[in-house]
Design a protein around this motif. Structure first.
Motif, PDB file in Angstrom:
ATOM      1  N   LYS A 169      56.357  27.132  44.356  1.00  0.00           N
ATOM      2  CA  LYS A 169      56.854  27.871  43.192  1.00  0.00           C
ATOM      3  C   LYS A 169      57.855  28.946  43.610  1.00  0.00           C
ATOM      4  O   LYS A 169      58.812  29.245  42.881  1.00  0.00           O
ATOM      5  CB  LYS A 169      55.690  28.499  42.435  1.00  0.00           C
ATOM      6  N   PHE A 170      57.655  29.526  44.822  1.00  0.00           N
ATOM      7  CA  PHE A 170      58.620  30.510  45.316  1.00  0.00           C
ATOM      8  C   PHE A 170      59.951  29.832  45.640  1.00  0.00           C
ATOM      9  O   PHE A 170      61.028  30.383  45.392  1.00  0.00           O
ATOM     10  CB  PHE A 170      58.084  31.231  46.547  1.00  0.00           C
ATOM     11  N   HIS A 171      59.842  28.622  46.193  1.00  0.00           N
ATOM     12  CA  HIS A 171      61.060  27.871  46.515  1.00  0.00           C
ATOM     13  C   HIS A 171      61.852  27.571  45.255  1.00  0.00           C
ATOM     14  O   HIS A 171      63.092  27.720  45.218  1.00  0.00           O
ATOM     15  CB  HIS A 171      60.700  26.560  47.223  1.00  0.00           C
ATOM     16  N   ARG A 172      61.158  27.164  44.178  1.00  0.00           N
ATOM     17  CA  ARG A 172      61.853  26.831  42.934  1.00  0.00           C
ATOM     18  C   ARG A 172      62.600  28.045  42.387  1.00  0.00           C
ATOM     19  O   ARG A 172      63.743  27.940  41.927  1.00  0.00           O
ATOM     20  CB  ARG A 172      60.861  26.300  41.909  1.00  0.00           C
ATOM     21  N   ALA A 173      61.965  29.194  42.465  1.00  0.00           N
ATOM     22  CA  ALA A 173      62.591  30.398  41.919  1.00  0.00           C
ATOM     23  C   ALA A 173      63.813  30.806  42.732  1.00  0.00           C
ATOM     24  O   ALA A 173      64.888  31.117  42.174  1.00  0.00           O
ATOM     25  CB  ALA A 173      61.571  31.535  41.879  1.00  0.00           C
ATOM     26  N   HIS A 180      71.759  27.120  43.089  1.00  0.00           N
ATOM     27  CA  HIS A 180      72.226  26.264  41.998  1.00  0.00           C
ATOM     28  C   HIS A 180      73.260  26.932  41.111  1.00  0.00           C
ATOM     29  O   HIS A 180      73.578  26.427  40.032  1.00  0.00           O
ATOM     30  CB  HIS A 180      71.032  25.796  41.157  1.00  0.00           C
ATOM     31  N   GLY A 181      73.747  28.073  41.521  1.00  0.00           N
ATOM     32  CA  GLY A 181      74.863  28.696  40.808  1.00  0.00           C
ATOM     33  C   GLY A 181      74.535  29.213  39.427  1.00  0.00           C
ATOM     34  O   GLY A 181      75.405  29.198  38.542  1.00  0.00           O
ATOM     35  N   GLU A 196      67.999  35.816  34.075  1.00  0.00           N
ATOM     36  CA  GLU A 196      67.372  35.413  32.819  1.00  0.00           C
ATOM     37  C   GLU A 196      67.563  33.921  32.569  1.00  0.00           C
ATOM     38  O   GLU A 196      66.635  33.204  32.158  1.00  0.00           O
ATOM     39  CB  GLU A 196      67.963  36.216  31.648  1.00  0.00           C
ATOM     40  N   LEU A 197      68.784  33.428  32.830  1.00  0.00           N
ATOM     41  CA  LEU A 197      69.056  32.004  32.636  1.00  0.00           C
ATOM     42  C   LEU A 197      68.266  31.168  33.639  1.00  0.00           C
ATOM     43  O   LEU A 197      67.772  30.079  33.306  1.00  0.00           O
ATOM     44  CB  LEU A 197      70.553  31.740  32.784  1.00  0.00           C
ATOM     45  N   ALA A 198      68.113  31.670  34.881  1.00  0.00           N
ATOM     46  CA  ALA A 198      67.310  30.957  35.870  1.00  0.00           C
ATOM     47  C   ALA A 198      65.871  30.827  35.394  1.00  0.00           C
ATOM     48  O   ALA A 198      65.243  29.763  35.529  1.00  0.00           O
ATOM     49  CB  ALA A 198      67.366  31.689  37.213  1.00  0.00           C
TER      50      ALA A 198
END
Length: 687
Positions: free
Chosen positions: A626-630, A637-638, A643-645
């Motif tokens: 989950k840390f990797h995804r964040a 991923h630009g 907030e959008l992430a």
């Protein structure tokens, strides 16, 4: 009798012996002295001395033949391959101690010349009357032989010099040198036997050699080509050049420097007429070594530098992995490669080798060493020594005279992981080291600083075997240390030459050194985080900086030493600018150990790849996916805003922020672990 062999067959050894007999001329006076001693003369020890290549080994071979013909048993010792210790010498020379008919021939004694006093006072008096010992050395015997009247009839000293003109002409006759080539050959070689033999080999094979008999590079090339002949391949030529460059050549060294079929090449080398074998490996005669070196440097300077670097890398690893007692010899072998660098200390000033031996400290040595320290530097310094001998006894090495066993110096390499009030109060030198480290770049977790202290009797200061051993011990400690941040060497009254040498080695003297009583000590300091051992060695290489006038110091382009907080802040900034190479290039991380270990890459590119690898490593543990995804959504991923992430991940913003902060902390911890322990280290356990 084996099939295919008859009584007329000839062994190679016989042919070699015949060739050596043919090449031996003159030396009638020396042979007469030996024969007299062999058949009952008063002389028990013959001491032959002369420069390299003058024919000492050939004379000893002739002595051996005469002794064998007289029915005497013959033993040989070669100082080139012998450890310079009494125990090693006695193990090789044992036959002469139990047999009054034995003849012992000791060649290349200059390599173990430090044993001379022990030999005179302890070994030789145990010989049986009738036994005969011959010593061959580049150096004459010391004056103590003459000062002892007991040796007046038992010792005969012979100085070996160039062959007289008549014997030199006889040698050319035996080699088949044509009349028209003798004058230029004699002009080139004089009466030096080895030079005559090498020159004759060229002259006989090349009738036009007379046109080139001038002492220049053409002669070197001609001499090599005609002596070696057509080598089987380029690999054989390279093997010969490696043999000339390294102190001793083994098959292992060939494998590292020239991987192509090292076993075959080693076998070829050992059969060459000018290459000798020993228990340590192969080595060419000194004159041949110098000619081979000069030829390659002149002919192919880039190839010479590349060969040097390969050998240097192999010997560096040997230093790192050597067992305790072998460290000094491993360092000396490495620094032999730098023998032509005038700014370097000479690792092979063999005249005094063996005179002093390094030893560990034992409990019974403490009192003796305290008295030595008092004699050498005074009561306060002796009190410092006593304090550390009881606090870190494992840090001490003693240097004893081989002849008597008495200590003449001792040395401490103090490992200090953190300031200790008792140590700071007891030793002003240690206190000064800590003050400098804390003011400059404090130690990080797991690091330590080292302080080198020495106590040396006045007669062994300056150029002495003690100083040689101490220098190699210091260098060995520095190159083999892990997690050492700073090293400090405390020197009392350093000479200008030593100051220059230390500065050349990037060990700079601090102003305002500490004082003991009325003496000021100079502290020479090096930051091993800014310039690690590998970089330090690489930058001492001539191929790295061939022109010493172009360098302001050995260590241009030092690494930065960041605290953990500074490092973490730099990582956070790098994460925010992963796509901007110009920003990454300006990061202090680009000059950190983390990135320097990837010197073959552009620093900015290497930094980005390391950060991306640390992010990717978060996926390996299910608990940190989950840390990797964040962190990937935010920095890889630009996504324009956090907030959008969070929206793309389908997470409440507070949960996303918690995952992101934890991910950044994990990346910082992982890369900090690599900064401290190297990029090959496992990921940080704090995961």
């Amino acid at each position: 009798m084996s099939p295919g062999i008859d009584n007329k067959s000839e062994f190679l050894g016989g042919r070699l012996q015949a060739a050596r007999e043919q090449a031996f001329v003159g030396r009638g006076e020396e042979l007469a002295v030996f024969t007299t001693a062999l058949y009952g003369g008063r002389c028990s020890v013959l001491y032959v001395h002369g420069p390299g290549g003058i024919g000492k080994s050939a004379l000893l071979r002739r002595f051996a033949r005469r002794a064998a013909a007289a029915g005497r048993s013959v033993a040989r010792v070669d100082g080139r391959t012998l450890e310079p210790s009494p125990e090693a010498f006695e193990a090789e020379a044992e036959p002469i101690l139990r047999n009054e008919q034995a003849v012992l021939l000791v060649d290349t004694f200059e390599r173990i010349q430090g044993l001379e006093g022990w030999l005179r006072e302890r070994f030789l008096p145990r010989l049986r009357v009738g036994a005969l010992m011959v010593i061959a050395s580049r150096f004459p015997p010391d004056m103590q032989w003459q000062a002892d009247l007991g040796w007046s009839g038992a010792l005969e000293v012979m100085s070996l010099r160039d062959l007289p003109p008549g014997d030199a002409k006889e040698l050319m006759d035996s080699c088949g040198v044509a009349d028209e080539l003798r004058e230029p050959l004699l002009a080139f070689a004089g009466g030096h036997p080895l030079a005559l033999l090498l020159g004759a080999a060229v002259a006989v094979k090349d009738g036009g050699a007379s046109r080139r008999w001038t002492p220049n590079q053409d002669v070197v090339a001609t001499l090599l080509d005609q002596l070696v002949g057509e080598v089987p391949s380029a690999a054989h030529r390279h093997a010969l050049e490696i043999c000339a460059h390294a102190y001793m050549t083994t098959e292992e060294l060939l494998r590292a420097a020239l991987p192509e079929d090292p076993g075959t090449l080693f076998g070829w080398l050992r059969r060459l007429p000018f290459v000798e074998s020993s228990s340590l490996g192969l080595y060419p005669h000194d004159v041949v070594r110098e000619v081979l070196e000069a030829d390659l440097r002149w002919r192919d300077p880039q190839g010479y530098a590349a060969m040097h670097d390969r050998i240097h890398a192999h010997l560096t690893e040997k230093v790192r992995t050597a067992a305790g007692p072998s460290v000094l010899s491993a360092v000396a072998a490495l620094f032999y490669l730098h023998r032509d660098n005038e700014a370097m200390v000479d690792p092979h000033s063999w005249y005094d080798e063996g005179e002093v031996q390094e030893d560990v400290m034992r409990a019974e040595d403490v009192g003796t060493l305290r008295r030595l320290a008092n004699t050498a530097e005074g009561e306060l310094s002796a009190a410092n020594a006593d304090f550390w001998m009881r606090r870190q006894p494992e840090a001490f090495r003693i240097y004893r005279r081989t002849e008597t066993g008495e200590p003449v110096a001792f040395y401490a390499w103090l490992r200090l992981p953190e300031p200790d009030e008792a140590e700071l109060a007891a030793d002003p030198i240690v206190a000064a080291a800590w003050a400098h480290a804390r003011a400059s770049a404090p130690l990080r977790d797991g690091e330590y600083l080292a302080v080198g202290r020495s106590w040396i009797l006045p007669s062994y200061r300056g150029n002495s075997p003690v100083m040689d051993l101490l220098q190699w011990r210091v260098i060995g400690n520095c190159l083999r240390s892990e997690r050492m941040a700073w090293s400090y060497l405390a020197i009392r009254r350093p000479s200008p030459g030593r100051v220059h040498c230390f500065r050349y080695h990037d060990m700079h003297d601090l102003p305002g050194g500490p004082q003991l009583q009325d003496e000021t000590y100079t502290l020479f300091v090096h930051d091993w985080r800014a310039v690690p051992p590998r970089t330090w060695l690489e930058r001492l290489n001539p191929s790295w900086a061939p022109d010493p006038h172009e360098r302001t110091g050995v260590m241009a382009g030092r690494l930065v030493v960041l605290s953990q907080e500074e490092f973490a802040e730099a990582i956070r900034k790098a994460l925010r600018h992963l796509s901007r190479m110009n920003v990454l290039a300006e990061s202090p991380l680009a000059r950190s150990r983390l990135v320097a270990e990837h010197a073959e890459q552009d620093p900015a590119k290497a930094l980005r790849e390391l950060v991306e690898q640390a992010i990717e490593a978060l996926r390996e543990d299910p608990r940190s996916v989950k840390f990797h995804r964040a962190i990937a959504a935010t920095y890889l991923h630009g996504v324009p805003t956090q907030e959008l992430a969070a929206q793309r991940l389908g997470l409440p913003f507070t949960t996303y922020r918690r995952h992101l902060v934890s991910g950044i902390e994990r990346v910082c911890a992982d890369l900090w672990h690599r900064e401290l322990y190297g990029t090959g280290a496992a990921h940080s356990p704090a995961r």
